[in-house]
Write a protein that holds these residues in place. Structure first.
Motif, PDB file in Angstrom:
ATOM      1  N   ARG A  58     -62.369  32.208  -9.836  1.00 41.74           N
ATOM      2  CA  ARG A  58     -61.088  32.837  -9.503  1.00 41.74           C
ATOM      3  C   ARG A  58     -59.889  32.078 -10.049  1.00 41.74           C
ATOM      4  O   ARG A  58     -58.901  32.675 -10.458  1.00 41.74           O
ATOM      5  N   ILE A  59     -59.948  30.738  -9.991  1.00 40.08           N
ATOM      6  CA  ILE A  59     -58.806  29.953 -10.462  1.00 40.08           C
ATOM      7  C   ILE A  59     -59.282  28.828 -11.375  1.00 40.08           C
ATOM      8  O   ILE A  59     -60.414  28.367 -11.287  1.00 40.08           O
ATOM      9  N   LYS A  60     -58.364  28.407 -12.262  1.00 39.78           N
ATOM     10  CA  LYS A  60     -58.723  27.361 -13.214  1.00 39.78           C
ATOM     11  C   LYS A  60     -58.388  25.992 -12.625  1.00 39.78           C
ATOM     12  O   LYS A  60     -57.255  25.718 -12.260  1.00 39.78           O
ATOM     13  N   ILE A  61     -59.423  25.165 -12.540  1.00 37.72           N
ATOM     14  CA  ILE A  61     -59.299  23.893 -11.833  1.00 37.72           C
ATOM     15  C   ILE A  61     -59.507  22.722 -12.781  1.00 37.72           C
ATOM     16  O   ILE A  61     -60.440  22.720 -13.587  1.00 37.72           O
ATOM     17  N   ALA A  62     -58.636  21.743 -12.666  1.00 37.15           N
ATOM     18  CA  ALA A  62     -58.836  20.474 -13.373  1.00 37.15           C
ATOM     19  C   ALA A  62     -58.904  19.352 -12.350  1.00 37.15           C
ATOM     20  O   ALA A  62     -58.296  19.436 -11.283  1.00 37.15           O
ATOM     21  N   ALA A  80     -69.768  20.527 -12.123  1.00 38.13           N
ATOM     22  CA  ALA A  80     -69.509  21.639 -11.215  1.00 38.13           C
ATOM     23  C   ALA A  80     -68.680  22.737 -11.878  1.00 38.13           C
ATOM     24  O   ALA A  80     -68.571  23.839 -11.347  1.00 38.13           O
ATOM     25  N   GLY A  81     -68.078  22.435 -13.021  1.00 38.76           N
ATOM     26  CA  GLY A  81     -67.355  23.469 -13.752  1.00 38.76           C
ATOM     27  C   GLY A  81     -65.862  23.238 -13.898  1.00 38.76           C
ATOM     28  O   GLY A  81     -65.131  24.138 -14.310  1.00 38.76           O
ATOM     29  N   ALA A  82     -65.388  22.051 -13.585  1.00 37.43           N
ATOM     30  CA  ALA A  82     -63.961  21.762 -13.743  1.00 37.43           C
ATOM     31  C   ALA A  82     -63.719  21.038 -15.060  1.00 37.43           C
ATOM     32  O   ALA A  82     -64.630  20.420 -15.613  1.00 37.43           O
ATOM     33  N   VAL A  83     -62.494  21.129 -15.548  1.00 39.63           N
ATOM     34  CA  VAL A  83     -62.081  20.235 -16.616  1.00 39.63           C
ATOM     35  C   VAL A  83     -61.815  18.895 -15.953  1.00 39.63           C
ATOM     36  O   VAL A  83     -61.058  18.824 -14.982  1.00 39.63           O
ATOM     37  N   ALA A  84     -62.449  17.832 -16.430  1.00 45.79           N
ATOM     38  CA  ALA A  84     -62.317  16.561 -15.722  1.00 45.79           C
ATOM     39  C   ALA A  84     -61.850  15.451 -16.649  1.00 45.79           C
ATOM     40  O   ALA A  84     -62.311  15.334 -17.777  1.00 45.79           O
ATOM     41  N   VAL A  85     -60.932  14.668 -16.143  1.00 48.91           N
ATOM     42  CA  VAL A  85     -60.409  13.518 -16.871  1.00 48.91           C
ATOM     43  C   VAL A  85     -60.597  12.291 -15.996  1.00 48.91           C
ATOM     44  O   VAL A  85     -60.357  12.341 -14.797  1.00 48.91           O
ATOM     45  N   LEU A 114     -54.936  24.800 -10.555  1.00 44.81           N
ATOM     46  CA  LEU A 114     -55.079  23.809  -9.486  1.00 44.81           C
ATOM     47  C   LEU A 114     -55.521  22.481 -10.091  1.00 44.81           C
ATOM     48  O   LEU A 114     -56.497  22.426 -10.839  1.00 44.81           O
ATOM     49  N   LEU A 115     -54.779  21.430  -9.758  1.00 41.96           N
ATOM     50  CA  LEU A 115     -55.162  20.092 -10.192  1.00 41.96           C
ATOM     51  C   LEU A 115     -55.526  19.259  -8.959  1.00 41.96           C
ATOM     52  O   LEU A 115     -54.721  19.117  -8.041  1.00 41.96           O
ATOM     53  N   ILE A 116     -56.748  18.761  -8.968  1.00 46.17           N
ATOM     54  CA  ILE A 116     -57.176  17.868  -7.888  1.00 46.17           C
ATOM     55  C   ILE A 116     -57.214  16.446  -8.439  1.00 46.17           C
ATOM     56  O   ILE A 116     -57.894  16.184  -9.427  1.00 46.17           O
ATOM     57  N   VAL A 117     -56.463  15.559  -7.811  1.00 43.58           N
ATOM     58  CA  VAL A 117     -56.497  14.155  -8.201  1.00 43.58           C
ATOM     59  C   VAL A 117     -57.341  13.416  -7.167  1.00 43.58           C
ATOM     60  O   VAL A 117     -57.032  13.439  -5.973  1.00 43.58           O
ATOM     61  N   GLU A 118     -58.423  12.819  -7.624  1.00 40.78           N
ATOM     62  CA  GLU A 118     -59.292  12.078  -6.710  1.00 40.78           C
ATOM     63  C   GLU A 118     -58.913  10.610  -6.761  1.00 40.78           C
ATOM     64  O   GLU A 118     -59.123   9.932  -7.767  1.00 40.78           O
ATOM     65  N   ASN A 119     -58.335  10.137  -5.670  1.00 45.15           N
ATOM     66  CA  ASN A 119     -57.870   8.754  -5.638  1.00 45.15           C
ATOM     67  C   ASN A 119     -59.044   7.788  -5.486  1.00 45.15           C
ATOM     68  O   ASN A 119     -60.174   8.196  -5.226  1.00 45.15           O
ATOM     69  N   VAL A 120     -58.777   6.509  -5.632  1.00 48.40           N
ATOM     70  CA  VAL A 120     -59.805   5.496  -5.428  1.00 48.40           C
ATOM     71  C   VAL A 120     -60.164   5.456  -3.932  1.00 48.40           C
ATOM     72  O   VAL A 120     -59.283   5.556  -3.083  1.00 48.40           O
TER      73      VAL A 120
END
Lengths: 218, 113
Positions: A58-62, A80-85, A114-120
């Motif tokens: 449904r939505i584009k997630i990074a 899982a299918g996200a663009v990941a950096v 949607l951008l998800i930032v995964e912190n330390v």
């Protein structure tokens, strides 16, 4: 001869300035962004996997993944299918606004909702460093224990949403939900809270509905 | 744990204010750290001695003023210091509580020559 001059400036004011710039970049691109904070093992990456898995059509997630040295988490997000950096902090215990500032150009911002930032994974240091994301989301988990709001008040203060992960373990672990929630309520009154299990999927829908609502409101 | 980032930021703020006041030397920094926000311990002085080396703030002393957490009950107006494992109002057990001190995290002043 000393001459005292007043300063009155927040100690991390430079970080806050860069965070404000990050927010502008994200706003211009029409991206809704969240900063996931939690202790190691609370389930940040699992929640990202579940979120991406269920919303990617449904939505584009990074995902921007902050880790001390490895790319394991970014690999899982990508699978899982996200663009990941990946950002390797080189030993630093938190992400800061400059690290996000440098990571953003590595993404095609026009292609992201949607951008998800995964912190330390850390309940202390990330609390002090705003990144410029729209919402700070804290992921607590049942095995950590019910005293965490009291031991780490800084991170429970000033979050915008709270996920309580691993509720499927409640029958096996002494966890006074009422005690936990009283501490949370004092530190962040009225905080929107999502008890869920990434393992069983229970409670995930409410989390995903809230997230989608935020994405659409950008 | 992130004393280095804190120290670098402190140096930037200090030098900016010192230069604006045409200082030739900075002797003291006065920091205000609330119990809720502060994860800054005395090792900051150690990092400071490294990052400030070669600047007009070299050798400056960091002075910490630590502010304990204080809360005010919105139901009975009791002002109290929370215990380590309980933030409820000690008078009426309410959780309608406002944090009135303990979130400070700033550089208050510097001594210059």
């Amino acid at each position: 001869m000393n001459n005292r001059i007043p300063v009155i400036e927040k100690i991390l004011s430079a970080n806050d300035r860069i965070a404000a710039e990050n927010r502008q970049v994200l706003d211009r691109a029409g991206i809704f962004s969240v900063n996931f904070m939690a202790s190691p093992g609370a389930g940040k990456t699992s929640l990202i996997e579940q979120t991406v898995h269920r919303l990617a059509e449904r939505i584009k997630i990074a995902v921007i993944d902050g880790d001390i040295a490895t790319s394991l988490d970014a690999d899982r997000a990508a699978a899982a299918g996200a663009v990941a950096v990946q950002i390797n902090t080189g030993g630093d215990c938190h992400l800061d606004a400059v690290m996000l500032h440098e990571a953003l150009p590595r993404l095609e911002l026009g292609d992201i909702d949607l951008l998800i930032v995964e912190n330390v994974g850390n309940l202390v240091c990330p609390a002090n460093f705003q990144l410029g994301t729209h919402k700070n989301v804290l992921i607590a988990s049942i095995p950590e224990g019910d005293d965490k709001p009291y031991k780490y008040p800084g991170i429970y203060r000033g979050v915008d949403a709270l996920v309580i992960n691993k509720i499927d373990l409640l029958p096996y672990i002494p966890f006074r939900m009422d005690y936990f929630r009283r501490g949370v309520e004092i530190l962040s009154p009225g905080l929107v809270t999502f008890p869920l299990s990434c393992q069983t999927g229970e409670g995930l829908d409410a989390w995903l509905d809230w997230l989608c609502l935020q994405v659409r409101s950008v | 744990m992130h004393e280095l980032s804190v120290t670098e930021s402190l140096l930037e703020i200090t030098l900016r204010h010192a230069r604006a006041a045409h200082a030739t030397q900075v002797n003291n920094l006065y920091l205000v750290l609330g119990q809720l926000s502060s994860i800054v311990d005395d090792s900051v002085q150690f990092y400071w001695d490294i990052v400030a080396s070669g600047t007009i703030a070299e050798g400056a002393r960091l002075n910490f003023r630590r502010i304990p957490t204080q809360m005010e009950c919105l139901d009975c107006q009791q002002v109290f210091s929370p215990t380590a494992d309980n933030f409820d109002c000690p008078n009426c057990a309410s959780t309608r509580v406002k944090i009135i001190a303990g979130e400070e995290f700033y550089l208050e002043a510097i001594d210059i020559q």
